[in-house]
Structure formats: structure tokens, C-alpha cells
Design a protein around this motif. Structure first.
Motif, PDB file in Angstrom:
ATOM      1  N   CYS A  85      39.942  39.131  52.413  1.00  0.00           N
ATOM      2  CA  CYS A  85      41.028  39.899  51.951  1.00  0.00           C
ATOM      3  C   CYS A  85      41.732  40.680  52.706  1.00  0.00           C
ATOM      4  O   CYS A  85      41.237  41.276  53.494  1.00  0.00           O
ATOM      5  N   LYS A 110      34.897  39.573  49.993  1.00  0.00           N
ATOM      6  CA  LYS A 110      34.272  39.164  48.715  1.00  0.00           C
ATOM      7  C   LYS A 110      33.327  38.220  48.918  1.00  0.00           C
ATOM      8  O   LYS A 110      33.324  37.589  49.861  1.00  0.00           O
ATOM      9  N   THR A 114      32.661  36.387  42.985  1.00  0.00           N
ATOM     10  CA  THR A 114      33.742  37.348  42.372  1.00  0.00           C
ATOM     11  C   THR A 114      34.786  36.327  41.710  1.00  0.00           C
ATOM     12  O   THR A 114      35.601  36.898  40.867  1.00  0.00           O
ATOM     13  N   ASP A 164      43.430  40.208  42.829  1.00  0.00           N
ATOM     14  CA  ASP A 164      42.331  41.077  43.403  1.00  0.00           C
ATOM     15  C   ASP A 164      42.268  42.292  42.446  1.00  0.00           C
ATOM     16  O   ASP A 164      42.401  43.320  42.721  1.00  0.00           O
ATOM     17  N   LYS A 181      35.589  46.339  44.692  1.00  0.00           N
ATOM     18  CA  LYS A 181      36.590  44.706  44.975  1.00  0.00           C
ATOM     19  C   LYS A 181      35.603  43.569  44.806  1.00  0.00           C
ATOM     20  O   LYS A 181      36.186  42.457  44.722  1.00  0.00           O
ATOM     21  N   THR A 187      37.791  38.355  39.798  1.00  0.00           N
ATOM     22  CA  THR A 187      39.068  37.485  40.537  1.00  0.00           C
ATOM     23  C   THR A 187      39.520  36.386  40.405  1.00  0.00           C
ATOM     24  O   THR A 187      39.004  35.144  40.826  1.00  0.00           O
TER      25      THR A 187
END
Length: 289
Positions: A85, A110, A114, A164, A181, A187
Motif C-alpha cells: 500500500c 498488509k 486483511t 484501506d 492497517k 480491507t
């Protein structure tokens, strides 16, 4: 063309029970011989596989096309090898965060864990500062290592929609963003992959909270565009078909508002990009860690 990953066993997440498919418009899909969209991209001559499936369906006495609602779609790449990301990549978002334009991309990673589906409920535990971040995501379609921008451009399989979702209280505990995150299944990704050959110009990215428009940006204003990002990342790690790169979010995130605004239990976030589709996810928050 547009590719999706259908859910075949009712699971919200996970790497099993999914089937890649060609989107034929609306909620109609033609199942394809791959576990998911990422697995399809790894196959040699995947475009020919799609064309053969279409030809076989046209020749069959009964169509193999299935109708699947948005809730029947899995995250597009449930087994993505790398999810990388870029933060702070739109000029307005950089400004609202009080920073200067960067010389290099701000990157974080990530896990595939996620990722969640385009209509899945997002369950958050242990955070009181849950924020939204509407993003264009790039799907890699060829192996890239130390690629220049032209090679990286040719290596883009297509584009999809992501959000995100960020737990800002966790993110700001340290200088490293990772822990805010990488919450599992937070996500959303999908609903489809728009192949690069059908992408026309730049994308309008919009984010809504309970129907209120809170984010609107155009990817023409990215500091680091898709090909430049892929080229830069490939200088230090190989990218392979089915890997995913999120390109950053435009201004309008909750943390940048005055006063800051965060998601509440039961809120619905909608993320849409013209020409690709939309995500619509309800947020359920349990603040107890």
C-alpha cells in the motif's frame, strides 16, 4: 473484461471455496477454471482460458452463467502473495495530514488475511478511531523485478476498488503504521477486476459514509501513478501475477477533519470508482480489546 471471485461455500474470508468468474453484466457471471481471480492470472494464457470458456458456454445447450448477488462475491484476490500500500499519494490528502509532497512513496504492507468481500460486514475489535480510505488498487499481471515504468505499465493486469480501513489509535501508537492497517478482514476489495486493456484514462474515486460523500479524487492527481509505483516497488521486491498494490486515498478522511470524525458501530461505508464498481460495507465495532 471484468473478472470476479465468486464465493461457493458461504465463507466470508479464507482461501478456499472460491471460484474465478467472468462478469457478464449486472449480477451474471460465467464460472472459469481457477480457484480465484489471482490464480487465473498466474495461469499461462489466461486470456485464452477465458475465451475458451466463453466459446464453450455459447456452444452448450444450457448456459453455465450463474446469477450471484454482491454478497456472493469473495475478496477479489483472497490469496494475494503481496499486498503493498502507498500512503500519502494524493496532494490534498498530504496537505490535510500536514505533510510535504514526498520524494519517494510511503509504503507499508498488509497480509491477504486483511482482505474481505465487497459487501461483507467489517468487524473491528479494540479500536475507537476507525477511519475510511477509498482507493484505487492495481493488480499485477506479470512478473516484475527492477522494471522501468514502461515494463511496469505492461505488467498491469487491471484495476479494482479497495478501502484501506484504518484503526488510527493503533496506527498512532508508534511511528510504524502496520498495526493500525493489518486487522484481519477489514480491507474490502472488489467487486471486479477491470482489465487494463479496457481502462480508459484516469479514475474518479469516491467514498461515502452513510450516503454522505466524504471523499472525491481523481487518480490524475496521484503523486506516484500506478506504473511508477509498480516500477519503484519492483526495485526491491519481485512482483508476481495476482499481487496487489493500493495507490493511496484522496482527501476527506476522518482523521483530517476538524474536529476528527471516526466511524461508529453500524455505519456503512461505500467506495466507488467509475467503470469498475462499488463496495458497500457495514462497520461493526467492539471497542473492547
Amino acid at each position: 473484461m471484468k473478472l470476479a471471485t465468486l464465493r461457493t461455500d458461504g465463507r466470508r474470508t479464507g482461501r478456499n471455496g472460491t471460484t474465478a468468474a467472468l462478469a457478464l453484466g449486472g449480477d451474471r457471471y460465467l464460472p472459469l477454471p481457477a480457484a480465484d481471480a489471482g490464480a487465473l492470472l498466474v495461469a499461462d494464457g489466461w486470456r485464452a482460458l477465458v475465451q475458451n470458456a466463453v466459446a464453450a458456454d455459447a456452444a452448450a445447450p444450457e448456459s453455465a452463467v450463474v446469477a450471484v448477488p454482491q454478497s456472493g462475491l469473495a475478496p477479489l484476490l483472497p490469496a494475494a502473495g503481496k499486498v503493498i500500500c502507498c500512503g500519502l499519494n494524493y496532494g490534498d490528502h498530504i496537505q490535510e495530514m500536514g505533510r510535504e509532497l514526498p520524494a519517494y512513496p510511503t509504503l507499508f504492507a498488509k497480509y491477504a488475511d486483511t482482505l474481505t468481500g465487497p459487501a461483507d460486514t467489517i468487524q473491528v475489535h479494540g479500536s475507537e478511531r476507525v477511519d475510511w480510505e477509498a482507493e484505487l488498487a492495481v493488480v499485477v499481471g506479470a512478473e516484475l523485478f527492477r522494471a522501468d515504468e514502461d515494463e511496469a505499465q505492461r505488467g498491469i493486469a487491471g484495476f479494482t476498488v479497495a478501502n484501506d480501513v484504518s484503526m488510527r489509535d493503533w496506527q498512532n501508537r508508534t511511528l510504524q503504521w502496520f498495526q493500525g492497517k493489518a486487522f484481519d478482514a477489514t480491507t474490502p476489495l472488489g467487486p471486479v477486476l477491470l482489465t487494463a486493456d479496457e481502462a480508459e484514462g484516469d479514475f474518479e474515486v469516491r467514498g461515502y459514509v452513510n450516503g454522505e460523500l466524504v471523499q472525491h479524487g481523481n487518480t490524475a492527481t496521484l503523486v506516484f501513478g500506478p506504473a511508477r509505483l509498480l516500477s519503484y516497488i519492483s526495485q526491491f521486491t519481485v512482483l508476481r501475477p495476482g499481487d496487489l498494490v493500493l495507490t493511496g486515498t484522496p482527501g476527506g478522511v476522518g482523521m483530517g477533519m476538524v474536529p476528527p470524525r471516526f466511524l461508529q458501530d453500524g455505519d456503512v461505508i461505500t467506495t466507488e470508482i467509475d467503470g469498475i464498481g462499488r463496495l458497500e460495507n457495514r462497520i461493526r465495532i467492539n471497542t473492547k480489546e
